[in-house]
Write an enzyme that holds these catalytic residues in place. Structure first.
Site, mmCIF file in Angstrom:
data_model
loop_
_atom_site.group_PDB
_atom_site.id
_atom_site.type_symbol
_atom_site.label_atom_id
_atom_site.label_comp_id
_atom_site.label_asym_id
_atom_site.label_seq_id
_atom_site.Cartn_x
_atom_site.Cartn_y
_atom_site.Cartn_z
ATOM 1 N N GLN A 88 -9.389 -3.750 13.524
ATOM 2 C CA GLN A 88 -7.415 -4.662 14.170
ATOM 3 C C GLN A 88 -7.259 -4.030 14.743
ATOM 4 O O GLN A 88 -7.235 -2.804 14.608
ATOM 5 C CB GLN A 88 -7.271 -5.368 12.582
ATOM 6 C CG GLN A 88 -6.209 -3.786 12.376
ATOM 7 C CD GLN A 88 -5.199 -4.661 10.978
ATOM 8 O OE1 GLN A 88 -3.637 -4.385 11.507
ATOM 9 N NE2 GLN A 88 -5.205 -4.730 9.780
ATOM 10 N N ARG B 87 2.688 -8.057 18.797
ATOM 11 C CA ARG B 87 3.311 -8.415 18.181
ATOM 12 C C ARG B 87 3.355 -9.961 19.411
ATOM 13 O O ARG B 87 3.574 -9.531 20.640
ATOM 14 C CB ARG B 87 4.893 -7.716 18.378
ATOM 15 C CG ARG B 87 4.544 -6.190 17.532
ATOM 16 C CD ARG B 87 6.142 -5.650 17.741
ATOM 17 N NE ARG B 87 5.641 -4.638 16.863
ATOM 18 C CZ ARG B 87 5.581 -3.459 16.370
ATOM 19 N NH1 ARG B 87 5.316 -3.295 17.739
ATOM 20 N NH2 ARG B 87 5.144 -2.527 15.905
ATOM 21 N N GLU C 257 -4.331 -9.287 15.127
ATOM 22 C CA GLU C 257 -3.553 -8.965 13.779
ATOM 23 C C GLU C 257 -2.493 -9.627 14.723
ATOM 24 O O GLU C 257 -1.791 -8.905 15.463
ATOM 25 C CB GLU C 257 -4.051 -8.279 13.253
ATOM 26 C CG GLU C 257 -2.520 -8.768 12.397
ATOM 27 C CD GLU C 257 -2.120 -7.289 11.321
ATOM 28 O OE1 GLU C 257 -2.536 -5.702 12.127
ATOM 29 O OE2 GLU C 257 -1.277 -7.601 10.477
ATOM 30 N N ASN D 20 7.753 -11.918 14.260
ATOM 31 C CA ASN D 20 8.817 -11.289 13.800
ATOM 32 C C ASN D 20 10.024 -12.643 14.048
ATOM 33 O O ASN D 20 9.472 -13.146 15.160
ATOM 34 C CB ASN D 20 9.389 -9.994 14.266
ATOM 35 C CG ASN D 20 8.750 -8.597 13.714
ATOM 36 O OD1 ASN D 20 8.382 -8.747 12.853
ATOM 37 N ND2 ASN D 20 8.041 -8.484 15.005
ATOM 38 N N HIS E 2 -4.433 -3.289 27.497
ATOM 39 C CA HIS E 2 -5.086 -4.725 27.605
ATOM 40 C C HIS E 2 -6.043 -4.664 25.889
ATOM 41 O O HIS E 2 -6.933 -3.694 25.990
ATOM 42 C CB HIS E 2 -5.840 -5.606 28.084
ATOM 43 C CG HIS E 2 -7.251 -4.123 29.246
ATOM 44 N ND1 HIS E 2 -7.133 -3.288 29.997
ATOM 45 C CD2 HIS E 2 -8.374 -4.166 28.723
ATOM 46 C CE1 HIS E 2 -8.182 -2.640 30.206
ATOM 47 N NE2 HIS E 2 -8.912 -3.332 29.425
ATOM 48 N N GLU F 145 -9.309 -8.579 29.113
ATOM 49 C CA GLU F 145 -10.055 -8.778 29.923
ATOM 50 C C GLU F 145 -10.754 -9.075 29.625
ATOM 51 O O GLU F 145 -11.381 -9.480 29.115
ATOM 52 C CB GLU F 145 -10.178 -7.158 30.395
ATOM 53 C CG GLU F 145 -11.059 -6.474 31.644
ATOM 54 C CD GLU F 145 -11.507 -5.260 31.423
ATOM 55 O OE1 GLU F 145 -11.413 -4.566 30.894
ATOM 56 O OE2 GLU F 145 -12.569 -5.181 32.656
#
Lengths: 208, 208
Positions: free
Chosen positions: A29, A33, A95, A99, A132, A178
């Site tokens: 992963q 956020r 992931e 929030n 990235h 990319e």
């Protein structure tokens, strides 16, 4: 400065057995956020063709996580335990962490890592470490034509800048994605934004 | 605030065919900038068992890139074109970017995304978007014992904090690496740092 860089010898990292115990490790992963989960899921699933493998709602801690990756949806198990196990064995998941409350904020919420001033007290640019994520596709030019039709924002179209045949697009939070070819690098005469292969000098790469 | 969060309906993202043209997309890379390539390659290859799949030295632009992933070294082709193609088809590679000169800098160079003040003009914390990368392993507790023996810095040992059975370690630049199980979550009585499963309240998670 005429000083030559001493290039490190890295050949030893390409060969040999993996250290005992690490043979089955998976790079599973990358967590970023996101301001608005709906906007991000729309982008990753509808534009990039990812699927939602697994998610967790954690209201006790006021955040949710969504795991997405480019998999065939028919391979996603229906029961939660199998879904978790499948997700944890899938390399290269993204992931997305939401929030609660950020979705109603004005403008950008998070620093993307690429010399932007989001998320700082003084409005100065930040020397970010994250650069990235990147997808590889059968044909960069065809992929980018579709992205353009879908209204995706380009940071670099395939023919812009010094590196021809690869592109950078932006996700809803401004993170760079990319777009690279799976085979050899190819260059076409004109790209989706009308930039010729001989031009494109206007683009200045800030992602290195 | 007693307000309930409206949880988004995400079921549609789990099913259905991928959009036409996206069926073969691969989530191939995550790019992070590193201060010292030798230190990072040592960590990812010797500690996490990754291998160097491919690298490019770009002295004309004063940076190099190194692609690492947990693969069997015998599967890495010896000629450059095949190595590129193999790398571009491997999901979950980490692209380590080294900008020449950073290796002699004092202290941390790059903002890691997790509320640190590195890379800012005013020394204030940055609301970073990038959180961490994550590996999955057959047994989190055994993996962490080995990491501890190798002198790896822990951000969260398996029994610290509210989420038991997963850990966060730090790479040489301070980037967080989550360590998760490939199967079901298990909890052992005591972890590698001697933290009991019933304890560990001292840890405060700042990575969400």
């Amino acid at each position: 400065m005429s000083q030559e860089v001493q290039q490190p010898d890295v050949s030893s990292y390409m060969s040999g057995a993996r250290p005992e115990g690490t043979e089955n490790y998976i790079m599973q992963q990358t967590m970023i956020r996101v301001k608005d989960p709906k906007a991000s899921l729309d982008f990753y699933c509808h534009v990039l063709g990812f699927k939602l493998l697994m998610y967790k709602e954690l209201p006790q801690w006021k955040f949710n996580v969504y795991f997405v990756a480019p998999v065939d949806a028919s391979t996603i198990p229906s029961d939660a335990d199998s879904r978790w196990a499948m997700c944890m064995s899938t390399p290269g998941c993204l992931e997305l962490t939401w929030n609660y409350g950020t979705e109603t904020s004005e403008g950008m919420v998070y620093n993307t890592g690429n010399a932007d001033n989001t998320g700082t007290m003084d409005g100065q640019k930040v020397k970010g470490g994250f650069g990235h994520i990147g997808i590889t596709v059968p044909n960069v030019y065809r992929a980018c034509e579709r992205f353009k039709e879908m209204g995706v924002e380009f940071h670099k179209s395939p023919n812009s800048g010094g590196m021809k045949g690869l592109a950078f697009i932006k996700d809803p939070d401004g993170y760079l994605v990319e777009v690279l070819p799976q085979g050899v690098m190819v260059t076409e005469a004109v790209d989706c934004l009308g930039v010729p292969a001989e031009g494109g000098e206007g683009y200045k790469d800030n992602s290195k």
